[in-house]
Scaffold this active site. Structure first.
Site: not given
Ligand code: AMP
Length: 111
Positions: A97, A30-31
């Site tokens: 996810h 996760d970023i």
């Molecule tokens: P959710 O809030 O459950 O939809 O989780 C989405 C997740 O995606 C969050 O924890 C973000 O930090 C993560 N995220 C968003 N963009 C990226 C990216 N480019 N690479 C990795 N993780 C990401």
């Protein structure tokens, strides 16, 4: 799906910190990590959420979660598996996810 962030990550168009990949799923860090270990497992096929996914896909993702928990060394200490779904679930990316969160003690109940 065009314009879906995780579809673009799955295709390699947008780079990710890859942890695991096969023909069906991708796992990447996760970023914005919320724990020392914070990995996302996604199906390469687009599903808006777990509400739309078939049990075979969800079951396969679960098997990858278990494999990665062992490889990441958090199977014995434990971890949290989170599938945020829809508005109240605070799902921000509309591509199914699973969050694997570990490496620290979690709080309960969640906020
Ligand atoms: P959710 O809030 O459950 O939809 O989780 C989405 C997740 O995606 C969050 O924890 C973000 O930090 C993560 N995220 C968003 N963009 C990226 C990216 N480019 N690479 C990795 N993780 C990401």
């Amino acid at each position: 799906m065009e314009n879906c962030l995780f579809c673009r990550i799955a295709s390699g168009e947008i780079p990710s910190s890859k942890v695991y990949e096969d023909e069906k799923v991708l796992a990447f860090r996760d970023i914005d990590p919320q724990a020392p270990v914070h990995v996302l497992v996604i199906p390469k096929q687009h599903f808006d959420s777990i509400l739309d996914a078939d049990p075979e896909t969800v079951g396969y993702m679960q098997s990858i979660v278990v494999k990665l928990a062992k490889e990441l060394g958090i199977d014995e200490s434990g971890f949290r598996l989170v599938v945020n779904t829809g508005k109240d679930g605070q799902q921000s990316v509309k591509h199914l996810h699973m969050h694997i969160l570990g490496g620290r003690s979690m709080q309960w109940p969640p906020g």
